[in-house]
Design an enzyme around this catalytic site. Structure first.
Site, PDB file in Angstrom:
ATOM      1  N   ASP A   1      45.326  18.433 -78.440  1.00 63.05           N
ATOM      2  CA  ASP A   1      46.284  19.648 -78.296  1.00 63.05           C
ATOM      3  C   ASP A   1      46.561  19.660 -79.093  1.00 63.05           C
ATOM      4  O   ASP A   1      47.266  20.838 -79.179  1.00 63.05           O
ATOM      5  CB  ASP A   1      47.799  17.637 -78.306  1.00 63.05           C
ATOM      6  CG  ASP A   1      47.524  17.072 -77.058  1.00 63.05           C
ATOM      7  OD1 ASP A   1      47.411  17.746 -75.803  1.00 63.05           O
ATOM      8  OD2 ASP A   1      47.546  15.711 -77.315  1.00 63.05           O
TER       9      ASP A   1
ATOM     10  N   HIS B   1      43.572  10.382 -84.650  1.00 62.41           N
ATOM     11  CA  HIS B   1      42.850  10.756 -83.380  1.00 62.41           C
ATOM     12  C   HIS B   1      42.639   9.060 -83.424  1.00 62.41           C
ATOM     13  O   HIS B   1      42.371   8.663 -84.129  1.00 62.41           O
ATOM     14  CB  HIS B   1      42.317  10.488 -82.759  1.00 62.41           C
ATOM     15  CG  HIS B   1      41.967  10.391 -80.647  1.00 62.41           C
ATOM     16  ND1 HIS B   1      41.879   9.281 -80.717  1.00 62.41           N
ATOM     17  CD2 HIS B   1      42.939  11.432 -80.095  1.00 62.41           C
ATOM     18  CE1 HIS B   1      42.043   9.356 -79.014  1.00 62.41           C
ATOM     19  NE2 HIS B   1      42.500  10.122 -78.936  1.00 62.41           N
TER      20      HIS B   1
ATOM     21  N   HIS C   1      52.008  10.531 -76.122  1.00 64.91           N
ATOM     22  CA  HIS C   1      50.804  10.054 -75.484  1.00 64.91           C
ATOM     23  C   HIS C   1      50.729  11.960 -74.830  1.00 64.91           C
ATOM     24  O   HIS C   1      49.534  12.753 -75.723  1.00 64.91           O
ATOM     25  CB  HIS C   1      51.272   9.636 -74.615  1.00 64.91           C
ATOM     26  CG  HIS C   1      49.624   9.405 -73.395  1.00 64.91           C
ATOM     27  ND1 HIS C   1      48.827   9.754 -73.600  1.00 64.91           N
ATOM     28  CD2 HIS C   1      49.937   8.500 -72.415  1.00 64.91           C
ATOM     29  CE1 HIS C   1      47.911   9.142 -73.176  1.00 64.91           C
ATOM     30  NE2 HIS C   1      48.146   8.666 -72.101  1.00 64.91           N
TER      31      HIS C   1
HETATM   32  N1  ACO Z   1      48.775  13.470 -90.167  1.00 64.86           N
HETATM   33  C1  ACO Z   1      49.147  13.104 -91.823  1.00 64.86           C
HETATM   34  N2  ACO Z   1      48.909  12.083 -91.755  1.00 64.86           N
HETATM   35  C2  ACO Z   1      48.352  11.524 -90.589  1.00 64.86           C
HETATM   36  C3  ACO Z   1      48.143  11.633 -89.433  1.00 64.86           C
HETATM   37  C4  ACO Z   1      48.673  13.088 -89.557  1.00 64.86           C
HETATM   38  N3  ACO Z   1      48.509  13.536 -87.979  1.00 64.86           N
HETATM   39  N4  ACO Z   1      47.379  11.111 -88.656  1.00 64.86           N
HETATM   40  C5  ACO Z   1      47.076   9.537 -89.031  1.00 64.86           C
HETATM   41  N5  ACO Z   1      47.863   9.619 -90.805  1.00 64.86           N
HETATM   42  C6  ACO Z   1      47.146   9.349 -92.089  1.00 64.86           C
HETATM   43  C7  ACO Z   1      48.085   7.468 -91.940  1.00 64.86           C
HETATM   44  O1  ACO Z   1      49.893   8.943 -92.745  1.00 64.86           O
HETATM   45  C8  ACO Z   1      47.635   6.951 -91.946  1.00 64.86           C
HETATM   46  O2  ACO Z   1      47.386   6.733 -93.573  1.00 64.86           O
HETATM   47  P1  ACO Z   1      47.586   5.688 -94.580  1.00 64.86           P
HETATM   48  O3  ACO Z   1      46.708   5.220 -93.922  1.00 64.86           O
HETATM   49  O4  ACO Z   1      47.664   6.505 -95.805  1.00 64.86           O
HETATM   50  O5  ACO Z   1      48.968   5.206 -95.070  1.00 64.86           O
HETATM   51  C9  ACO Z   1      46.500   6.747 -91.833  1.00 64.86           C
HETATM   52  O6  ACO Z   1      46.321   8.327 -91.705  1.00 64.86           O
HETATM   53  C10 ACO Z   1      46.190   6.230 -90.497  1.00 64.86           C
HETATM   54  O7  ACO Z   1      47.300   6.336 -89.064  1.00 64.86           O
HETATM   55  P2  ACO Z   1      47.799   5.744 -88.118  1.00 64.86           P
HETATM   56  O8  ACO Z   1      49.141   6.083 -87.346  1.00 64.86           O
HETATM   57  O9  ACO Z   1      46.998   4.013 -88.440  1.00 64.86           O
HETATM   58  O10 ACO Z   1      45.917   6.470 -87.109  1.00 64.86           O
HETATM   59  P3  ACO Z   1      46.390   5.712 -85.847  1.00 64.86           P
HETATM   60  O11 ACO Z   1      44.879   5.972 -85.516  1.00 64.86           O
HETATM   61  O12 ACO Z   1      47.355   4.577 -84.968  1.00 64.86           O
HETATM   62  O13 ACO Z   1      46.920   7.370 -84.988  1.00 64.86           O
HETATM   63  C11 ACO Z   1      47.388   9.265 -84.039  1.00 64.86           C
HETATM   64  C12 ACO Z   1      46.432   8.026 -84.150  1.00 64.86           C
HETATM   65  C13 ACO Z   1      49.085   8.237 -83.499  1.00 64.86           C
HETATM   66  C14 ACO Z   1      46.802  10.474 -82.743  1.00 64.86           C
HETATM   67  C15 ACO Z   1      48.027   9.739 -85.359  1.00 64.86           C
HETATM   68  O14 ACO Z   1      46.730  10.317 -85.826  1.00 64.86           O
HETATM   69  C16 ACO Z   1      49.333  10.936 -85.138  1.00 64.86           C
HETATM   70  O15 ACO Z   1      50.380  10.552 -85.489  1.00 64.86           O
HETATM   71  N6  ACO Z   1      48.459  11.912 -85.329  1.00 64.86           N
HETATM   72  C17 ACO Z   1      49.341  13.199 -85.261  1.00 64.86           C
HETATM   73  C18 ACO Z   1      50.038  13.357 -83.646  1.00 64.86           C
HETATM   74  C19 ACO Z   1      49.033  14.007 -82.273  1.00 64.86           C
HETATM   75  O16 ACO Z   1      48.553  14.745 -82.309  1.00 64.86           O
HETATM   76  N7  ACO Z   1      49.299  12.398 -81.573  1.00 64.86           N
HETATM   77  C20 ACO Z   1      48.109  13.285 -79.799  1.00 64.86           C
HETATM   78  C21 ACO Z   1      47.311  12.266 -80.189  1.00 64.86           C
HETATM   79  S1  ACO Z   1      45.375  12.301 -78.750  1.00 64.86           S
HETATM   80  C22 ACO Z   1      46.723  12.328 -77.267  1.00 64.86           C
HETATM   81  O17 ACO Z   1      47.765  11.658 -77.380  1.00 64.86           O
HETATM   82  C23 ACO Z   1      46.055  13.440 -76.073  1.00 64.86           C
END
Ligand code: ACO
Length: 429
Positions: free
Chosen positions: A363, A307, A268
């Site tokens: 971020d 996101h 988060h």
């Molecule tokens: N890099 C590469 N692949 C990604 C990324 C990423 N940053 N984020 C998601 N994916 C891919 C996943 O591997 C998945 O692929 P698949 O369906 O082929 O297996 C698909 O995209 C969906 O991913 P989920 O994890 O299901 O997406 P969710 O909406 O649950 O996750 C999250 C959102 C946690 C922000 C994710 O994008 C992530 O881990 N990002 C990196 C961490 C980050 O930047 N967090 C900050 C969020 S902003 C905040 O909190 C203020």
């Protein structure tokens, strides 16, 4: 004329039910009548992470993740970041309308005159280890504030409540800065109430021997914008904690400590730190293509990308990128920015990121800016919490005023064993 309802046929019994649909939702409790047998508990929904469950009705923040829209009380975030200020946005979130000149002057006076904290908090700070993480200290001192304001438990008294809202917004910056000074062994710098909210925070963070600290206006403005961008984001993890814990009618200091604790988690409030680590690991623009290859091979994720709600672009990221260049005019360029910009360019042209709808989030650039402004990495989640405070306050008050409000108490799908007999320890195998 289509009906605003949902017909459900339970194939276990052959019975059909009609559930009203209101504002794009059905009431979960309407499902309870759907039973497979007379003594059945009734149907419920299973939704880990609340990915498709609205836990409240709210008039504070609107997000359309597909279109990249974020509005506070109807005002687009782009307009607020450009034309407003953090304390005005805080008023808007808490009171629902932009303030008049008189109201704004009163509000600013109230906040700037509640920035001091009880001297005993300093003794509380002394009790922590010399290298205590400022976010852990911030969480604890927030909870500690409830001991100084025992009237705060009167959460049904609107006037008492408003006083705590002002105190929390005002004192968050002081607790945060004191937590930092403690972690680096510096004497505390007291609030300077002549300064703006952001300016005073810079004063409490960085003042050394000068009699009066003069914040750089560009950095002061940049910080103010960063606070605005973080001020609310509807039902995110920490806001959910604020509402969930606050739903027990506990005082707001305890509920806010819980919200801040939720923000301490790396999923988060800690993602911008991971972005910095990632950019340092890449170290050179030449290594970007190889890094992208490894992300696509699913070795790790591209931090600061993607996101849960924004699937087009995060409007806050666009604003923040511009702020970064304003800040670098004063601080000199953070060398990581070139890697960040090139990484973003390459990723946004790549099929993997396009097809997965992955874009930079808020971020992606915020850590680079904070670092250029000399904020230590450990302070990043604390600064997120300062910005988010008005949002937590607005959401908490909205919950308490909501006639539908109940203590948060989700159900579970029980997967444990059936009833069994207790076995004395000597007979267990
Ligand atoms: N890099 C590469 N692949 C990604 C990324 C990423 N940053 N984020 C998601 N994916 C891919 C996943 O591997 C998945 O692929 P698949 O369906 O082929 O297996 C698909 O995209 C969906 O991913 P989920 O994890 O299901 O997406 P969710 O909406 O649950 O996750 C999250 C959102 C946690 C922000 C994710 O994008 C992530 O881990 N990002 C990196 C961490 C980050 O930047 N967090 C900050 C969020 S902003 C905040 O909190 C203020």
């Amino acid at each position: 004329m289509p009906k605003n309802s949902l017909s459900i046929t339970d194939n276990r019994t052959g019975k059909t039910y009609e559930l009203p649909v209101e504002q794009g939702a059905i009431k979960a409790l309407d499902l309870r009548q759907i039973k497979a047998s007379h003594d059945d508990f009734g149907l419920m929904t299973y939704d880990p992470g609340f990915t498709n469950t609205a836990c409240c009705k709210s008039a504070i923040t609107y997000i359309d993740g597909d279109k990249g829209i974020l509005r506070y009380r109807g005002y687009p975030i782009e307009q607020l970041a450009e034309k407003s200020g953090f304390l005005e946005v805080a008023y808007l979130l808490v009171h629902g309308e932009l303030p008049t000149t008189t109201r704004f002057a009163e509000w600013t006076f109230q906040i700037t005159n509640h920035t001091f904290i009880h001297e005993n908090i300093k003794h509380l700070l002394d009790a922590f280890r010399y290298d205590a993480h400022p976010m852990a200290v911030f969480v604890s001192t927030l909870a500690g504030l409830s001991t100084f304001y025992p009237e705060a438990h009167k959460i049904r008294d609107k006037e008492v409540r408003s006083r705590q809202v002002i105190r929390l917004i005002a004192k968050a910056a002081t607790l945060a800065a004191f937590a930092h000074r403690k972690s680096v062994g510096m004497p505390y710098a007291y609030p300077d109430n002549d300064l703006s909210y952001a300016g005073n925070f810079l004063n409490m963070m960085f003042k050394t021997t000068e009699t009066k600290y003069h914040p750089d206006p560009v950095l002061e403005k940049a910080l103010d914008v960063l606070f605005i961008l973080h001020a609310d984001h509807e039902q995110n993890c920490s806001t959910n904690a604020m509402r969930g814990v606050g739903s027990s009618d506990v005082d707001p200091y305890s509920a806010t400590a819980a919200a801040a604790a939720a923000l301490y988690g790396p999923l988060h409030g800690g993602a911008n730190e991971s972005v910095l680590n990632m950019l340092r690991e890449i170290g050179d623009v030449k290594r970007i293509p190889d890094y992208i290859k490894r992300v696509k091979a699913r070795e790790f994720r591209l931090m600061g990308f993607g996101h849960r709600v924004y699937k087009n672009f995060d409007p806050r990221a666009t604003i923040i990128k511009k702020v970064a260049y304003d800040v670098f005019e004063v601080t000199g360029k953070n060398p990581l920015i070139d890697i960040a910009v090139e990484l973003e360019r390459i990723a946004l042209e790549d099929d993997f990121f396009i097809s997965h709808k992955l874009y930079p989030n808020v971020d992606y650039y915020s850590g680079i800016i904070y670092e250029a402004m000399r904020f230590p990495v450990a302070m990043f989640p604390v600064m997120f919490a300062i910005g988010r405070m008005p949002g937590w306050m607005a959401q908490w008050e909205e919950m308490l005023e909501d006639p539908d409000h109940k203590i948060a108490r989700p159900l579970q799908v029980y997967t444990g064993s059936e009833e069994r007999k207790f076995v004395p320890i000597e007979k267990r195998k």
